[in-house]
Write a protein that holds these residues in place. Structure first.
Motif, PDB file in Angstrom:
ATOM      1  N   GLN A 182       8.195 -14.942   8.007  1.00  0.00           N
ATOM      2  CA  GLN A 182       7.807 -14.262   9.384  1.00  0.00           C
ATOM      3  C   GLN A 182       6.784 -13.329   9.286  1.00  0.00           C
ATOM      4  N   CYS A 183       6.512 -12.867   8.254  1.00  0.00           N
ATOM      5  CA  CYS A 183       5.553 -11.557   8.028  1.00  0.00           C
ATOM      6  C   CYS A 183       4.460 -11.917   7.273  1.00  0.00           C
ATOM      7  N   ASP A 184       3.059 -11.310   7.456  1.00  0.00           N
ATOM      8  CA  ASP A 184       1.916 -11.626   6.831  1.00  0.00           C
ATOM      9  C   ASP A 184       1.820 -10.742   5.369  1.00  0.00           C
ATOM     10  N   ALA A 185       2.731  -9.757   5.109  1.00  0.00           N
ATOM     11  CA  ALA A 185       2.819  -9.017   3.991  1.00  0.00           C
ATOM     12  C   ALA A 185       4.281  -8.482   3.863  1.00  0.00           C
ATOM     13  N   VAL A 186       4.687  -8.125   2.563  1.00  0.00           N
ATOM     14  CA  VAL A 186       6.016  -7.578   2.588  1.00  0.00           C
ATOM     15  C   VAL A 186       6.141  -6.515   1.446  1.00  0.00           C
ATOM     16  N   MET A 187       6.925  -5.610   1.800  1.00  0.00           N
ATOM     17  CA  MET A 187       7.008  -4.702   0.766  1.00  0.00           C
ATOM     18  C   MET A 187       8.479  -4.092   0.496  1.00  0.00           C
ATOM     19  N   ILE A 188       8.791  -3.181  -0.436  1.00  0.00           N
ATOM     20  CA  ILE A 188      10.232  -2.778  -0.454  1.00  0.00           C
ATOM     21  C   ILE A 188      10.426  -1.189  -0.429  1.00  0.00           C
ATOM     22  N   SER A 189      11.131  -0.914   0.429  1.00  0.00           N
ATOM     23  CA  SER A 189      11.388   0.579   0.430  1.00  0.00           C
ATOM     24  C   SER A 189      12.807   1.141  -0.170  1.00  0.00           C
ATOM     25  N   SER A 190      12.230   1.850  -1.186  1.00  0.00           N
ATOM     26  CA  SER A 190      13.286   2.100  -1.942  1.00  0.00           C
ATOM     27  C   SER A 190      12.869   3.579  -2.770  1.00  0.00           C
ATOM     28  N   ASN A 191      13.909   4.440  -3.283  1.00  0.00           N
ATOM     29  CA  ASN A 191      13.618   5.602  -4.070  1.00  0.00           C
ATOM     30  C   ASN A 191      13.718   5.499  -5.411  1.00  0.00           C
ATOM     31  N   GLN A 192      13.914   4.279  -5.811  1.00  0.00           N
ATOM     32  CA  GLN A 192      14.183   3.945  -7.278  1.00  0.00           C
ATOM     33  C   GLN A 192      12.590   3.809  -7.939  1.00  0.00           C
ATOM     34  N   THR A 193      12.338   3.814  -9.117  1.00  0.00           N
ATOM     35  CA  THR A 193      11.135   3.663  -9.524  1.00  0.00           C
ATOM     36  C   THR A 193      10.839   2.058  -9.289  1.00  0.00           C
ATOM     37  N   PRO A 194       9.726   2.031  -9.211  1.00  0.00           N
ATOM     38  CA  PRO A 194       9.032   0.429  -8.844  1.00  0.00           C
ATOM     39  C   PRO A 194       9.307  -0.382  -9.906  1.00  0.00           C
ATOM     40  N   ASP A 195       9.612  -0.070 -11.186  1.00  0.00           N
ATOM     41  CA  ASP A 195       9.882  -1.209 -12.205  1.00  0.00           C
ATOM     42  C   ASP A 195      10.954  -1.804 -11.916  1.00  0.00           C
ATOM     43  N   VAL A 196      12.125  -1.165 -11.372  1.00  0.00           N
ATOM     44  CA  VAL A 196      13.640  -1.649 -10.857  1.00  0.00           C
ATOM     45  C   VAL A 196      13.002  -3.106 -10.089  1.00  0.00           C
ATOM     46  N   PHE A 197      12.080  -3.030  -9.404  1.00  0.00           N
ATOM     47  CA  PHE A 197      11.983  -4.394  -8.512  1.00  0.00           C
ATOM     48  C   PHE A 197      10.685  -5.314  -9.079  1.00  0.00           C
ATOM     49  N   SER A 198      10.478  -5.084 -10.263  1.00  0.00           N
ATOM     50  CA  SER A 198       9.157  -5.524 -10.868  1.00  0.00           C
ATOM     51  C   SER A 198       9.142  -7.156 -10.610  1.00  0.00           C
TER      52      SER A 198
END
Length: 210
Positions: free
Chosen positions: A53-69
């Protein structure tokens, strides 16, 4: 507040989707975003819904980005500092809006089953009403974390957070946000939250039956 709306079968409105995954998931035993329903993680399900539904997507989290790599998406932490709750994630997403995209739509990671026309209806309702935000309502219940925010709403959110007011409802009320009703008589699990292992079992059974 303008937007180029397209129907759900023709990609998406012009919007950035953000997966709100900042909760600790204590009732789930931790790592809520990676708990599975029908063999798929809640995060994977939320990302798929947002990307449709969206043109771009990101993740909101206070964990380190590598957790969602594994998902290959940008990860943003709460602003102005960690521990601001979902509203801090909304403000972070608004701050990350690229040029040409004026709307942010939030997707809570623990609410994996959402309408296919969520984004276009939320943004259209807010635009038509001339307000900066809209949120979903289903079966008489308000879902403030399934919401759309215009980039101009950032100052309202920042002001409230500066006064330690962290409820998502606060800026929605302040901006006269529109409630958008979603009828789901044929989708019993729509907007259902996955907060406990029993919730995951329920959602798995519903999805399996459908």
């Amino acid at each position: 507040m303008s937007q180029e709306a397209r129907n759900p079968d023709n990609h998406a409105v012009v919007a950035l989707g953000i997966i709100l995954a900042g909760g600790e998931g204590r009732r789930m035993g931790g790592d809520k975003a990676f708990r599975e329903v029908g063999g798929r993680s809640l995060m994977a399900m939320a990302i798929e819904t947002a990307q449709l539904q969206c043109d771009a997507v990101m993740i909101s989290s206070n964990q380190t980005p590598d957790v969602f790599s594994q998902f290959g998406l940008p990860v943003v932490a709460d602003v102005p500092k960690p521990g601001q709750g979902p509203l801090g994630g909304v403000l972070a997403g608004l701050g990350a809006l690229p040029d040409g995209i004026d709307w942010l739509v939030t997707f809570p990671v623990d609410c994996p089953i959402l309408p296919a026309d969520l984004v276009i209806r939320l943004i259209s309702a807010a635009s038509d009403a001339g307000v900066g935000a809209a949120f979903a309502r289903h079966a008489g219940r308000d879902h403030y974390l399934s919401s759309a925010w215009h980039r101009d709403s950032a100052s309202v959110i920042a002001d409230l957070l500066g006064r330690e007011e962290r409820r998502v409802r606060g800026p929605l009320v302040a901006m006269n946000a529109v409630a958008v009703d979603f009828d789901s008589s044929d989708q019993p699990a729509l907007f259902a939250n996955a907060n406990t292992p029993d919730d995951l079992t329920y959602l798995g059974a519903i999805l399996g039956a459908s």
